[in-house]
Design a protein around this motif. Structure first.
Motif, PDB file in Angstrom:
ATOM      1  N   MET A  89       0.671  -0.978   0.069  1.00  0.00           N
ATOM      2  CA  MET A  89       0.385  -0.106   0.012  1.00  0.00           C
ATOM      3  C   MET A  89       1.074   1.448   0.025  1.00  0.00           C
ATOM      4  SD  MET A  89      -2.880  -0.069  -0.205  1.00  0.00           S
ATOM      5  CE  MET A  89      -4.326   0.571   0.566  1.00  0.00           C
ATOM      6  N   LEU A  90       1.812   0.441   0.837  1.00  0.00           N
ATOM      7  CA  LEU A  90       2.694   2.281   1.573  1.00  0.00           C
ATOM      8  C   LEU A  90       3.420   2.518  -0.525  1.00  0.00           C
ATOM      9  CD1 LEU A  90       2.773   3.747   4.092  1.00  0.00           C
ATOM     10  CD2 LEU A  90       5.154   3.544   4.259  1.00  0.00           C
ATOM     11  N   GLU A  91       3.724   1.781  -1.366  1.00  0.00           N
ATOM     12  CA  GLU A  91       4.094   1.305  -2.064  1.00  0.00           C
ATOM     13  C   GLU A  91       4.071   2.652  -3.410  1.00  0.00           C
ATOM     14  OE1 GLU A  91       6.917  -0.664  -0.477  1.00  0.00           O
ATOM     15  OE2 GLU A  91       5.446  -0.950  -0.353  1.00  0.00           O
ATOM     16  N   ASP A  92       2.605   1.857  -3.613  1.00  0.00           N
ATOM     17  CA  ASP A  92       1.812   2.265  -4.350  1.00  0.00           C
ATOM     18  C   ASP A  92       0.928   3.999  -4.994  1.00  0.00           C
ATOM     19  OD1 ASP A  92       2.377   0.119  -5.140  1.00  0.00           O
ATOM     20  OD2 ASP A  92       0.431  -1.353  -4.388  1.00  0.00           O
ATOM     21  N   LYS A  93       1.111   3.706  -3.718  1.00  0.00           N
ATOM     22  CA  LYS A  93      -0.452   5.536  -2.787  1.00  0.00           C
ATOM     23  C   LYS A  93       0.015   6.506  -4.193  1.00  0.00           C
ATOM     24  CE  LYS A  93      -0.516   7.892   1.026  1.00  0.00           C
ATOM     25  NZ  LYS A  93      -0.234   8.180   2.388  1.00  0.00           N
ATOM     26  N   LYS A  94       1.223   6.573  -4.369  1.00  0.00           N
ATOM     27  CA  LYS A  94       1.753   8.383  -5.009  1.00  0.00           C
ATOM     28  C   LYS A  94       2.731   7.617  -6.538  1.00  0.00           C
ATOM     29  CE  LYS A  94       1.884  10.678  -1.182  1.00  0.00           C
ATOM     30  NZ  LYS A  94       3.196  10.916  -0.069  1.00  0.00           N
ATOM     31  N   THR A  95       1.912   6.558  -7.374  1.00  0.00           N
ATOM     32  CA  THR A  95       2.796   6.622  -8.034  1.00  0.00           C
ATOM     33  C   THR A  95       2.259   7.109  -9.788  1.00  0.00           C
ATOM     34  OG1 THR A  95       1.165   4.285  -8.455  1.00  0.00           O
ATOM     35  CG2 THR A  95       3.998   3.757  -8.047  1.00  0.00           C
ATOM     36  N   GLU A  96       0.877   8.146  -9.474  1.00  0.00           N
ATOM     37  CA  GLU A  96       0.637   8.536 -10.633  1.00  0.00           C
ATOM     38  C   GLU A  96       1.618   9.475 -10.974  1.00  0.00           C
ATOM     39  OE1 GLU A  96      -1.439  11.008  -7.256  1.00  0.00           O
ATOM     40  OE2 GLU A  96      -0.746   8.576  -7.923  1.00  0.00           O
ATOM     41  N   ASN A  97       2.135  10.087  -9.619  1.00  0.00           N
ATOM     42  CA  ASN A  97       3.075  11.172 -10.411  1.00  0.00           C
ATOM     43  C   ASN A  97       4.586  10.276 -10.296  1.00  0.00           C
ATOM     44  OD1 ASN A  97       1.850  13.501 -10.665  1.00  0.00           O
ATOM     45  ND2 ASN A  97       1.314  13.210  -8.600  1.00  0.00           N
ATOM     46  N   GLY A  98       4.542   9.048 -10.224  1.00  0.00           N
ATOM     47  CA  GLY A  98       6.291   9.117 -10.362  1.00  0.00           C
ATOM     48  C   GLY A  98       7.167   8.724 -10.877  1.00  0.00           C
ATOM     49  N   SER A  99       7.235   9.109 -12.373  1.00  0.00           N
ATOM     50  CA  SER A  99       8.407   9.483 -13.174  1.00  0.00           C
ATOM     51  C   SER A  99       8.625  11.115 -13.168  1.00  0.00           C
ATOM     52  CB  SER A  99       7.382   9.561 -14.791  1.00  0.00           C
ATOM     53  OG  SER A  99       6.444  10.337 -14.960  1.00  0.00           O
ATOM     54  N   SER A 104      -3.424   9.458  20.972  1.00  0.00           N
ATOM     55  CA  SER A 104      -3.588   9.590  19.791  1.00  0.00           C
ATOM     56  C   SER A 104      -3.958  10.116  19.269  1.00  0.00           C
ATOM     57  CB  SER A 104      -3.984   7.332  19.235  1.00  0.00           C
ATOM     58  OG  SER A 104      -3.154   7.497  17.799  1.00  0.00           O
ATOM     59  N   LEU A 105      -3.561  11.072  18.461  1.00  0.00           N
ATOM     60  CA  LEU A 105      -3.897  11.838  17.196  1.00  0.00           C
ATOM     61  C   LEU A 105      -3.725  11.953  15.737  1.00  0.00           C
ATOM     62  CD1 LEU A 105      -4.868  14.875  17.113  1.00  0.00           C
ATOM     63  CD2 LEU A 105      -3.461  15.796  17.289  1.00  0.00           C
ATOM     64  N   LEU A 106      -4.465  11.511  15.017  1.00  0.00           N
ATOM     65  CA  LEU A 106      -4.388  11.057  13.672  1.00  0.00           C
ATOM     66  C   LEU A 106      -4.331  12.969  12.635  1.00  0.00           C
ATOM     67  CD1 LEU A 106      -4.336   9.520  11.046  1.00  0.00           C
ATOM     68  CD2 LEU A 106      -6.985   9.411  10.793  1.00  0.00           C
ATOM     69  N   SER A 121      -6.905   2.630   7.206  1.00  0.00           N
ATOM     70  CA  SER A 121      -6.642   1.255   7.476  1.00  0.00           C
ATOM     71  C   SER A 121      -4.573   1.906   7.736  1.00  0.00           C
ATOM     72  CB  SER A 121      -6.692   0.756   6.554  1.00  0.00           C
ATOM     73  OG  SER A 121      -4.691  -0.060   6.201  1.00  0.00           O
ATOM     74  N   ILE A 122      -4.505   0.831   8.958  1.00  0.00           N
ATOM     75  CA  ILE A 122      -3.085   0.766   9.153  1.00  0.00           C
ATOM     76  C   ILE A 122      -2.377   1.013   8.726  1.00  0.00           C
ATOM     77  CG2 ILE A 122      -1.169   0.080  10.413  1.00  0.00           C
ATOM     78  CD1 ILE A 122      -3.449  -1.466  11.894  1.00  0.00           C
ATOM     79  N   TYR A 157      -0.354  -6.325  12.768  1.00  0.00           N
ATOM     80  CA  TYR A 157      -1.106  -6.276  11.882  1.00  0.00           C
ATOM     81  C   TYR A 157      -0.488  -5.485  10.397  1.00  0.00           C
ATOM     82  CZ  TYR A 157      -4.218  -8.539  14.882  1.00  0.00           C
ATOM     83  OH  TYR A 157      -4.793  -9.913  15.622  1.00  0.00           O
ATOM     84  N   GLY A 158       0.801  -5.110   9.952  1.00  0.00           N
ATOM     85  CA  GLY A 158       1.084  -4.909   8.706  1.00  0.00           C
ATOM     86  C   GLY A 158       1.483  -3.652   8.640  1.00  0.00           C
ATOM     87  N   TYR A 159       1.197  -2.689   9.495  1.00  0.00           N
ATOM     88  CA  TYR A 159       2.059  -1.921   9.153  1.00  0.00           C
ATOM     89  C   TYR A 159       3.496  -1.897   9.423  1.00  0.00           C
ATOM     90  CZ  TYR A 159       4.243   3.624  10.430  1.00  0.00           C
ATOM     91  OH  TYR A 159       4.605   4.524   9.836  1.00  0.00           O
TER      92      TYR A 159
END
Ligand SMILES: [Zn+2]
Ligand SMILES: [Zn+2]
Length: 656
Positions: free
Chosen positions: A1-11, A205-207, A251-252, A277-279
């Motif tokens: 998830m973390l990896e793909d999040k912003k790929t639209e601007n990857g290049s 905890s504060l988001l 999601s975490i 749990y996956g973070y």
């Protein structure tokens, strides 16, 4: 998830980052032999063939760092490193013997050599001259770590873990760096959601969210239902034990970072669960906080297991968390996402405790989150910092924010404690002081050391001060981080006159019988609120003797055994050696000495806000009982001519 999040601007991002690296290359002296630049966590690593060319003129690196607004780390290309065996010889010949260097280890993946030393200053040399000599002669970049003056299993364990996992760390830091620098986005809004610890003490905890970033400040568990409530199988009110991560519509895996203010369980205790749990992102904290968290969380696991429960997570999850920690010192400005800059500032609460300053977007918004904070005198720390570059919203703790929370001054407080001890000793009794292992224990050690060894002190009692539980280990960690301590104390540790190692202290290892058999004594025992730990064991044996005194110096939550004793119960049920509940008669004196708290009292909270160099527009209270949060929010709003508000858990506030 973390990896793909912003790929639209990857290049586009790749192009921008390549441009940045090329700029760095152009700014370097030609003879340095630039090999590459790359992200490593929030920093940039520059790899060169001839590191000497850079060390010859340090202003080069300073200027580049200013130009690219990043922390730079310079390392040699692996092809030019001296072989470790030969390098070790050279390093040992360069470092003066008095430095007490040990445990010299080479981390090939980082082209770094790790040197532990009793006197790091001597490894660094005047203006960094010794470090420079090592790098120029061997190619290896030295990283110096202080050896604690007292032996610490925790520090040894954490350092060994970081060394063993260097391969993982290299890849992880690279990934974090890639994510931070993926895109440059302009955000139009900023939102804060209270996930826990609002209108209550516990599970802080504060988001904080923008359209492109999600980070949480702290992720703790509640001490309220006692150890049982921290247990996944508990029958108590588990709903109040953990932050509302699942109700907050995210999601975490979407989290970019966890920002930790300090090591206490009500701020850190839920973090290993995120990894379970996956973070797999970073946790930012100060170096001292990392080591204290390792101590406290592993102890929590043992405590729950010993009381027959199932902990939420195990040592493996804690290790995983430690491997993902990225440490920052006070005042270091760090990009933690493309639009969030984090800076830690002293909070004066416990070792390594920090206030969080977050700069969002290019001047869009600034948040200060105090964490737990002391704006007043202590023997351990300077008062909390009140100078920030900008502040729009202030999130402030309210533990003692109620109208009646005015604590006596420290001088009277200390006299009060010493008089109480004197009376008990004169009566041939024992004094039991239950303490949180981290924070109040060290403060009390300093107070006792000062009065019991002071030249003209009326309190030079000739009785042992026993330390039991985790206190010794926590004190040892303090001796590895003198830079976080007040100047006088720091100098004593640096000059091998650490008050924590005074001969008045006797450590109880295993057998407690000697403590009960011998005469008058002072016992500092871990287990602050007496929900478990060494303090309960001592209480069980000392409770029926009216000559003894139980002294509370810290916070007791409303369901704790500590609070019930404070309220004057004459009998309490405690499990005996077979686990069966048996009544314990309370004949010993119960006394509360206020004024040692690591939290600000009401006056200190108000004067903190008055002393802020910049007036916030909004003030939000947290980390306090409901009426205290409400009252303090009203008061501070008036004081600062700002919006004052006490959010409830699950409230979302649009800040911008
Ligand atoms: Zn705390
Ligand atoms: Zn707290």
């Amino acid at each position: 998830m973390l990896e793909d999040k912003k790929t639209e601007n990857g290049s586009e991002a790749k192009e921008r980052n390549d441009e940045l690296f090329n700029r760095i290359k152009d700014l370097l002296p030609k003879d340095a032999g630039f090999v590459k630049a790359e992200f490593e966590g929030p920093d940039i690593v520059i790899v060169v063939k001839k590191i000497a060319a850079i060390y010859e003129d340090e202003s080069v690196i300073r200027n580049i760092a200013t130009a690219v607004k990043k922390k730079l780390i310079v390392r040699s290309d692996s092809s030019v490193l001296m072989g470790p065996e030969k390098a070790l010889e050279v390093i040992e010949s360069i470092i003066p013997k008095e430095a007490g260097a040990s445990n010299i280890k080479f981390e090939e993946d980082f082209s770094e050599v790790r040197i532990e030393a009793m006197k790091p200053g001597l490894v660094i040399g005047k203006g960094g001259s010794t470090l420079k000599a090592i790098a120029m002669q061997t190619g290896w970049s030295p990283k110096v770590l202080r050896t604690p003056t007292m032996d610490s299993d925790t520090i040894r364990g954490v350092r060994q873990l970081m060394y063993n996992e260097r391969d993982f760390r290299k890849k992880f830091l690279h990934r974090v760096g890639q994510n931070i620098n993926k895109t440059v986005m302009k955000s139009e809004w900023l939102k804060a959601t209270a996930l826990g610890g609002f209108r209550e003490v516990g599970r802080s905890s504060l988001l904080l969210e923008t359209p492109h970033s999600k980070v949480i400040v702290d992720c703790g568990i509640s001490p309220e239902p006692g150890i049982k409530g921290l247990d996944a199988n508990a029958s108590g009110d588990v709903n109040k034990a953990f932050p509302y991560l699942d109700s907050a519509n995210f999601s975490i895996n979407e989290l970019d970072a966890v920002i930790l203010t300090h090591a206490h369980m009500d701020h850190s205790g839920f973090i290993p669960y995120l990894y379970k749990y996956g973070y797999d992102g970073p946790v930012y904290c100060t170096p001292a906080t990392r080591d204290l968290v390792a101590l406290l969380l592993n102890d929590y696991i043992k405590l729950v297991a010993r009381s027959g429960g199932t902990p939420l997570y195990d040592e493996k999850d804690v290790r995983k968390m430690l491997m993902h920690m990225v440490t920052r010192d006070y005042s270091e400005v760090t990009n933690i996402t493309d639009e969030l800059k984090l800076t830690y500032h002293n909070a004066g609460h416990i070792l390594g405790s920090a206030q969080v300053h977050l700069h969002v977007g290019e001047g869009m918004y600034n948040i200060v989150h105090t964490g737990d904070m002391k704006y007043g005198f202590t023997r351990l720390f300077d008062p909390a910092n009140t100078r920030f570059p900008r502040v729009d919203a202030l999130f402030i703790e309210s533990t003692y924010g109620g109208p009646n929370d005015i604590t006596p001054n420290r001088h009277d407080t200390e006299r009060n404690l010493m008089e109480t001890i004197k009376r008990t000793i004169d009566n041939k009794g024992k004094v039991l002081i239950p303490l949180f292992a981290v924070g109040r224990s060290q403060e009390l050690q300093l107070v006792l050391e000062s009065y019991m060894t002071g030249d003209n002190s009326p309190y030079r009692f000739d009785v042992p001060v026993y330390l039991d539980g985790m206190i010794l280990e926590a004190s040892a960690i303090h001796t590895a981080y003198p830079e976080f301590l007040k100047e006088g104390l720091r100098n004593r540790i640096l000059n091998n006159r650490s008050p924590f190692e005074s001969e008045i202290f006797e450590v109880v290892k295993g057998e407690r019988e000697q403590v009960f058999e011998n005469g008058p004594a002072i016992i500092l025992a871990s287990g602050g609120m007496m929900n478990g730990g060494a303090s309960v064991e001592y209480f069980r044996r000392l409770a029926d003797d009216a000559r003894n005194t139980l002294v509370f110096v810290g916070y007791n939550s409303s369901n704790s055994l500590g609070r019930r004793l404070q309220n004057g119960v004459s009998e309490v049920p405690l499990p005996d050696s077979d686990g069966k509940m048996a009544p314990i008669k309370v004949n010993m004196n119960i006394k509360t000495v206020e004024g040692f708290s690591g939290h600000s009292d009401r006056r200190q909270l108000i004067s903190y806000v008055e002393k802020l160099n910049i007036r916030p527009k909004s003030i939000f209270t947290m980390h306090g009982e409901e009426h205290k949060c409400e009252d303090l929010a009203r008061t501070l709003g008036k004081v600062a001519h700002a919006e004052g508000r006490a959010p409830m858990n699950l409230d979302s506030i649009r800040l911008k």
